[in-house]
Design a protein around this motif. Structure first.
Motif, mmCIF file in Angstrom:
data_model
loop_
_atom_site.group_PDB
_atom_site.id
_atom_site.type_symbol
_atom_site.label_atom_id
_atom_site.label_comp_id
_atom_site.label_asym_id
_atom_site.label_seq_id
_atom_site.Cartn_x
_atom_site.Cartn_y
_atom_site.Cartn_z
ATOM 1 N N LEU A 254 0.832 -1.193 0.000
ATOM 2 C CA LEU A 254 0.000 0.000 0.000
ATOM 3 C C LEU A 254 0.872 1.250 0.000
ATOM 4 C CD1 LEU A 254 -3.110 0.491 0.149
ATOM 5 C CD2 LEU A 254 -2.783 0.966 2.585
ATOM 6 N N CYS A 255 0.460 2.272 -0.774
ATOM 7 C CA CYS A 255 1.196 3.536 -0.813
ATOM 8 C C CYS A 255 0.205 4.695 -0.763
ATOM 9 C CB CYS A 255 2.079 3.629 -2.053
ATOM 10 S SG CYS A 255 1.156 3.804 -3.600
ATOM 11 N N SER A 256 0.721 5.906 -0.651
ATOM 12 C CA SER A 256 -0.145 7.071 -0.501
ATOM 13 C C SER A 256 -1.001 7.311 -1.746
ATOM 14 C CB SER A 256 0.688 8.320 -0.187
ATOM 15 O OG SER A 256 1.601 8.598 -1.234
ATOM 16 N N TYR A 257 -0.501 6.931 -2.941
ATOM 17 C CA TYR A 257 -1.316 7.135 -4.141
ATOM 18 C C TYR A 257 -2.529 6.206 -4.144
ATOM 19 C CZ TYR A 257 -2.612 8.431 -8.862
ATOM 20 O OH TYR A 257 -3.302 8.925 -9.942
ATOM 21 N N HIS A 258 -2.383 5.008 -3.582
ATOM 22 C CA HIS A 258 -3.547 4.140 -3.419
ATOM 23 C C HIS A 258 -4.613 4.851 -2.590
ATOM 24 C CE1 HIS A 258 -0.610 0.568 -3.925
ATOM 25 N NE2 HIS A 258 -1.304 0.695 -5.037
ATOM 26 N N LEU A 259 -4.195 5.489 -1.507
ATOM 27 C CA LEU A 259 -5.151 6.148 -0.618
ATOM 28 C C LEU A 259 -5.809 7.344 -1.286
ATOM 29 C CD1 LEU A 259 -3.182 5.979 2.767
ATOM 30 C CD2 LEU A 259 -4.950 4.424 1.908
ATOM 31 N N LYS A 260 -5.052 8.095 -2.061
ATOM 32 C CA LYS A 260 -5.654 9.224 -2.783
ATOM 33 C C LYS A 260 -6.666 8.715 -3.802
ATOM 34 C CE LYS A 260 -3.030 11.892 -5.432
ATOM 35 N NZ LYS A 260 -2.120 12.986 -5.824
#
Length: 384
Positions: A254-260
């Motif tokens: 998981l990375c921050s772009y997944h969350l965005k």
């Protein structure tokens, strides 16, 4: 009602004391980083291939950052004139070739064949010129990874170190809107916002082929996303902070772009502002969408839903259980960090090297330099 109040109070405290970063510190860092980058790009621009101008991109400009300003993404326009013709490759929606307009070729430095502007050669030339421009400067350039669309540098300022990704791009070369977005009858974003996005257009960045960059239109979407009083950004920032402090240690998938991307999909599925009226409701909507993505081993790209952003879907079960625990009981899941934060100011000085203290940071800013691991270890040995 008392339980609802407790959860809301905890989440707001978490945002105010743990998640928020000093905007003054961000602005100071932006200023000296921008000055150094401008100096480097002024040298690069003398060759006539790349602009001396740059555009800030990513979490700091989007106001989604949850940690000290230590990494920036900067977009650098390619100076090759106007009127490119774009061609899709292999029936792909994400890979393009760029063809120079007739009579508008650059010299052999680009190694143009059949009037194509080759993405890999552009990156090679850009890297060479950045390395040359940083000689005799206090800036480190890292060897570019194969297929990477950025040249990575570390800029030094006293004891501070900031990583900067310099990303060459071609500004919106498309004559027509190139993707099947927005989706038909989608209730979000608004038509006014869609018109603004389409006016800005989609840029291309250089990998093995030219690929779309959505950073400019993502910034447009995010700039006033909570104008209705919602808590979408704060909900996302809670997840980003938990990702940094806990989930990255559990599973690297998981990375921050997944969350965005989760935020964008959730906004489209839940367009009613009343659903985002409280921080607790906003967080729950996002966590529910994240759980669905982990269970299905799929987070579709928001603008290109045929692309699954999960490249490796083999080891998500542990992370899924962690996210479910957050959804089940956010009070318990976030409690340790909040309790530590309530009293950390009294004992923080002994944890921080003299160099931080001499810099005269505020207590809130100094906390950001201390990892949760060191706090837990300290307070285990020194109970409050």
């Amino acid at each position: 009602m008392a339980f609802q109040t407790t959860v809301s109070d905890l989440l707001q405290t978490y945002v105010d004391k743990i998640v928020r970063i000093s905007q003054r510190r961000v602005q100071e860092t932006v200023e000296w980083v921008g000055k150094d980058v401008a100096s480097v790009l002024a040298e690069v621009a003398k060759e006539g291939y790349f602009s001396s101008e740059f555009i800030y991109s990513g979490s700091y400009i989007e106001k989604l950052a949850v940690y000290i300003p230590e990494e920036f993404d900067l977009m650098v326009p390619i100076e090759c004139g106007k009127g490119f013709k774009t061609e899709k490759t292999f029936h792909s929606d994400v890979k393009y070739r760029l063809v120079f307009p007739k009579g508008n070729r650059k010299d052999s430095k680009w190694e143009i064949q059949s009037f194509f502007l080759h993405a890999e050669k552009v990156m090679e030339v850009f890297e060479e010129q950045v390395i040359s421009a940083t000689l005799n400067r206090d800036i480190d350039v890292y060897h570019r990874r194969p297929c990477a669309a950025a040249v990575c540098v570390t800029i030094k300022h006293g004891w501070e170190r900031v990583n900067v990704d310099l990303v060459p791009f071609v500004k919106n070369p498309f004559k027509e809107w190139p993707i099947a977005w927005p989706r038909k009858d989608a209730p979000w974003p608004s038509q006014a916002k869609i018109l603004e996005i389409k006016k800005a257009g989609i840029d291309l960045v250089a990998k093995t082929m030219w690929r779309p960059s959505f950073s400019a239109i993502e910034r447009i979407i995010l700039e006033d996303i909570d104008a209705d009083g919602g808590h979408r950004k704060d909900g996302l920032k809670i997840l980003k902070r938990v990702l940094q402090s806990s989930w990255e240690r559990v599973e690297k998938a998981l990375c921050s772009y997944h969350l965005k991307t989760i935020l964008f999909w959730t906004c489209e599925k839940h367009p009613d502002p009343s659903e985002w009226a409280t921080l607790e409701d906003s967080l729950n909507l996002l966590v529910d969408e994240l759980i669905r993505g982990l269970e299905q081993c799929s987070i579709p790209h928001y603008f290109l839903p045929g692309e699954n952003l999960f490249e490796d879907t083999g080891h998500l079960n542990v992370l899924l259980e962690e996210v479910k625990q957050l959804r089940k009981d956010p009070v318990s899941y976030l409690k340790i960090e909040t309790i530590l934060n309530n009293r950390v100011g009294e004992k923080l000085t002994s944890l921080i090297p003299d160099v931080w203290s001499e810099a005269r940071f505020t207590t809130e800013e100094m906390q950001l330099w201390v990892s949760e691991d060191s706090l837990v270890e300290y307070f285990t040995q020194n109970p409050i």
